[in-house]
Design an enzyme around this catalytic site. Structure first.
Site, PDB file in Angstrom:
ATOM      1  N   ASN A   9     -81.658  15.863  53.416  1.00 18.66           N
ATOM      2  CA  ASN A   9     -81.450  17.252  53.830  1.00 18.66           C
ATOM      3  C   ASN A   9     -80.830  17.992  52.644  1.00 18.66           C
ATOM      4  O   ASN A   9     -79.631  17.864  52.396  1.00 18.66           O
ATOM      5  CB  ASN A   9     -80.531  17.308  55.055  1.00 18.66           C
ATOM      6  CG  ASN A   9     -80.267  18.746  55.491  1.00 18.66           C
ATOM      7  OD1 ASN A   9     -80.849  19.688  54.946  1.00 18.66           O
ATOM      8  ND2 ASN A   9     -79.383  18.926  56.453  1.00 18.66           N
ATOM      9  N   TRP A  10     -81.667  18.716  51.929  1.00 20.30           N
ATOM     10  CA  TRP A  10     -81.179  19.414  50.731  1.00 20.30           C
ATOM     11  C   TRP A  10     -80.285  20.607  51.079  1.00 20.30           C
ATOM     12  O   TRP A  10     -79.622  21.147  50.216  1.00 20.30           O
ATOM     13  CB  TRP A  10     -82.365  19.909  49.904  1.00 20.30           C
ATOM     14  CG  TRP A  10     -83.136  18.836  49.195  1.00 20.30           C
ATOM     15  CD1 TRP A  10     -82.921  17.477  49.250  1.00 20.30           C
ATOM     16  CD2 TRP A  10     -84.248  19.030  48.311  1.00 20.30           C
ATOM     17  NE1 TRP A  10     -83.837  16.821  48.456  1.00 20.30           N
ATOM     18  CE2 TRP A  10     -84.667  17.757  47.864  1.00 20.30           C
ATOM     19  CE3 TRP A  10     -84.939  20.154  47.845  1.00 20.30           C
ATOM     20  CZ2 TRP A  10     -85.729  17.580  46.982  1.00 20.30           C
ATOM     21  CZ3 TRP A  10     -85.999  19.981  46.966  1.00 20.30           C
ATOM     22  CH2 TRP A  10     -86.386  18.706  46.543  1.00 20.30           C
ATOM     23  N   LYS A  11     -80.302  21.059  52.317  1.00 18.92           N
ATOM     24  CA  LYS A  11     -79.558  22.266  52.723  1.00 18.92           C
ATOM     25  C   LYS A  11     -79.933  23.423  51.795  1.00 18.92           C
ATOM     26  O   LYS A  11     -81.090  23.500  51.374  1.00 18.92           O
ATOM     27  CB  LYS A  11     -78.056  21.974  52.746  1.00 18.92           C
ATOM     28  CG  LYS A  11     -77.735  20.715  53.578  1.00 18.92           C
ATOM     29  CD  LYS A  11     -76.291  20.514  53.860  1.00 18.92           C
ATOM     30  CE  LYS A  11     -76.112  19.251  54.700  1.00 18.92           C
ATOM     31  NZ  LYS A  11     -74.747  18.988  55.084  1.00 18.92           N
ATOM     32  N   HIS A  97     -78.883  21.196  63.573  1.00 19.17           N
ATOM     33  CA  HIS A  97     -77.863  20.723  62.633  1.00 19.17           C
ATOM     34  C   HIS A  97     -76.538  21.410  62.963  1.00 19.17           C
ATOM     35  O   HIS A  97     -76.515  22.573  63.376  1.00 19.17           O
ATOM     36  CB  HIS A  97     -78.289  21.033  61.197  1.00 19.17           C
ATOM     37  CG  HIS A  97     -77.446  20.298  60.203  1.00 19.17           C
ATOM     38  ND1 HIS A  97     -76.186  20.718  59.858  1.00 19.17           N
ATOM     39  CD2 HIS A  97     -77.663  19.153  59.514  1.00 19.17           C
ATOM     40  CE1 HIS A  97     -75.665  19.855  58.991  1.00 19.17           C
ATOM     41  NE2 HIS A  97     -76.542  18.902  58.772  1.00 19.17           N
ATOM     42  N   GLU A  99     -74.411  22.699  61.174  1.00 18.00           N
ATOM     43  CA  GLU A  99     -74.207  23.958  60.436  1.00 18.00           C
ATOM     44  C   GLU A  99     -74.958  25.110  61.102  1.00 18.00           C
ATOM     45  O   GLU A  99     -74.495  26.247  61.099  1.00 18.00           O
ATOM     46  CB  GLU A  99     -74.651  23.758  58.971  1.00 18.00           C
ATOM     47  CG  GLU A  99     -73.678  22.852  58.225  1.00 18.00           C
ATOM     48  CD  GLU A  99     -74.288  21.987  57.145  1.00 18.00           C
ATOM     49  OE1 GLU A  99     -75.411  22.269  56.691  1.00 18.00           O
ATOM     50  OE2 GLU A  99     -73.626  20.994  56.748  1.00 18.00           O
ATOM     51  N   GLU A 169     -74.655  12.949  63.666  1.00 15.69           N
ATOM     52  CA  GLU A 169     -73.885  13.376  62.499  1.00 15.69           C
ATOM     53  C   GLU A 169     -72.503  13.870  62.950  1.00 15.69           C
ATOM     54  O   GLU A 169     -72.357  15.036  63.336  1.00 15.69           O
ATOM     55  CB  GLU A 169     -74.600  14.520  61.779  1.00 15.69           C
ATOM     56  CG  GLU A 169     -75.985  14.164  61.290  1.00 15.69           C
ATOM     57  CD  GLU A 169     -76.432  15.067  60.144  1.00 15.69           C
ATOM     58  OE1 GLU A 169     -76.758  14.523  59.088  1.00 15.69           O
ATOM     59  OE2 GLU A 169     -76.421  16.297  60.297  1.00 15.69           O
ATOM     60  N   GLY A 175     -70.157  16.030  54.487  1.00 13.83           N
ATOM     61  CA  GLY A 175     -69.718  16.649  53.235  1.00 13.83           C
ATOM     62  C   GLY A 175     -68.243  16.437  52.930  1.00 13.83           C
ATOM     63  O   GLY A 175     -67.686  17.091  52.044  1.00 13.83           O
ATOM     64  N   SER A 215     -71.873  11.817  54.905  1.00 12.74           N
ATOM     65  CA  SER A 215     -71.382  11.122  53.702  1.00 12.74           C
ATOM     66  C   SER A 215     -72.042   9.761  53.470  1.00 12.74           C
ATOM     67  O   SER A 215     -71.398   8.821  53.001  1.00 12.74           O
ATOM     68  CB  SER A 215     -69.854  10.989  53.739  1.00 12.74           C
ATOM     69  OG  SER A 215     -69.258  12.274  53.770  1.00 12.74           O
ATOM     70  N   GLY A 236     -77.189  14.417  53.101  1.00 15.04           N
ATOM     71  CA  GLY A 236     -77.009  15.700  52.433  1.00 15.04           C
ATOM     72  C   GLY A 236     -76.770  15.499  50.940  1.00 15.04           C
ATOM     73  O   GLY A 236     -77.701  15.254  50.178  1.00 15.04           O
ATOM     74  N   GLY A 237     -75.522  15.569  50.527  1.00 14.83           N
ATOM     75  CA  GLY A 237     -75.146  15.565  49.103  1.00 14.83           C
ATOM     76  C   GLY A 237     -75.839  14.488  48.279  1.00 14.83           C
ATOM     77  O   GLY A 237     -76.372  14.778  47.199  1.00 14.83           O
TER      78      GLY A 237
HETATM   79  P1  13P Z   1     -73.549  14.861  53.647  1.00 16.46           P
HETATM   80  O1  13P Z   1     -74.421  13.648  53.407  1.00 16.46           O
HETATM   81  O2  13P Z   1     -73.423  15.730  52.439  1.00 16.46           O
HETATM   82  O3  13P Z   1     -72.239  14.472  54.256  1.00 16.46           O
HETATM   83  O4  13P Z   1     -74.325  15.753  54.721  1.00 16.46           O
HETATM   84  C1  13P Z   1     -74.770  15.163  55.879  1.00 16.46           C
HETATM   85  C2  13P Z   1     -75.664  16.102  56.567  1.00 16.46           C
HETATM   86  O5  13P Z   1     -75.228  17.112  57.091  1.00 16.46           O
HETATM   87  C3  13P Z   1     -77.104  15.808  56.567  1.00 16.46           C
HETATM   88  O6  13P Z   1     -77.772  16.635  57.460  1.00 16.46           O
END
Ligand code: 13P
Length: 253
Positions: A9-11, A97, A99, A169, A175, A215, A236-237
């Site tokens: 997930n590149w966001k 998600h 967010e 999640e 994050g 994470s 994500g990251g």
């Molecule tokens: P991180 O891997 O950066 O914690 O993000 C997780 C996430 O929200 C994937 O959708």
């Protein structure tokens, strides 16, 4: 075996040049995947055609959108429909998600509509759920996440629910570098599978992939993915770092 999925997930990250570089690096010598192993890149909308053209020809590599509209079409400025995604050859869509729930006020009911419309256009929803820190601290995470599933998914038929991928999640792990332990992930995933089994039967529940997100890194993926009810990760990251994401793909069962 259930599908095991490494989903990036590149966001809202990367320029088009950086996106192309990352995909080139990852797909230059892509890991050969078994039938049940899949890699999904959830990229920003403008990069979907690029990502699609890059994964084409690589078996079991797919592209996802990070959201879609709950409306079919029409005067909804700034929205992207499920039909548009289907017309681009996109196969998956991340829905709900945390967010989106937090910053864009996505409700259970709206997410139920998005799930329906995604299925109507043959997109596989990656449906996200997970509790905030105060809920985890109060020890009521199981019922909190159960409600998220019930309110947005339990109107589906047994046939439809098998087309959904679930991503657990915990918000406190997103994050933050504070990963849930493999045992905490397994405990919640087993609970979710039980909730699915109570509603749809064990046979159906056993086919549904449940990913862990929060994470996940190259260094902890193997431990987390080794758990019996964890079917890969939504990352994500670490998905923005080629070396890390390759390790995460390698960690799939
Ligand atoms: P991180 O891997 O950066 O914690 O993000 C997780 C996430 O929200 C994937 O959708």
């Amino acid at each position: 075996m259930r599908n095991q999925i490494a989903a990036a997930n590149w966001k809202m990250n990367l320029t088009i040049t950086q996106a192309e570089e990352l995909l080139n690096t990852l797909l230059q010598q892509p890991k050969q995947l078994s039938d049940h192993q899949k890699v999904v890149f959830a990229v920003p909308f403008p990069y979907l055609p690029l990502a699609k053209s890059k994964v084409d020809g690589h078996t079991n590599y797919f592209v996802a959108a990070q959201n879609c509209s709950n409306k079919k079409s029409g005067a909804y400025t700034g929205e992207t429909s499920a039909e548009m995604l289907q017309s681009l050859g996109v196969e998956y869509v991340v829905l709900g998600h945390s967010e989106r729930r937090e910053y864009f006020s996505e409700s259970h009911a709206m997410l139920a509509e998005k799930v329906n419309i995604a299925l109507d256009y043959s997109l596989t929803p990656i449906f996200c759920c997970g509790e905030p820190l105060n809920i985890r601290e109060a020890g009521t995470q199981n019922s909190y996440v159960e409600v998220q599933l019930k309110e947005s998914l339990f109107h589906l038929s047994a046939e439809q629910i098998q087309k959904i991928v679930i991503a657990y999640e915990p918000i406190w792990a997103i994050g933050t570098g504070k990963t849930a332990t493999a045992d905490q992930a397994q405990e919640m995933h087993a609970h979710l599978r039980k909730v699915l089994s109570d509603k749809y039967g064990k046979e159906v529940a056993d086919t549904i992939s449940i990913l862990y997100g929060g994470s996940v890194k190259g260094s902890n993926a193997k431990d987390i993915f080794s758990k019996p009810d964890v079917d890969g990760g939504l990352v994500g990251g670490a998905s923005l770092v080629a070396g890390d994401f390759v390790q995460i793909i390698d960690a799939l069962k």
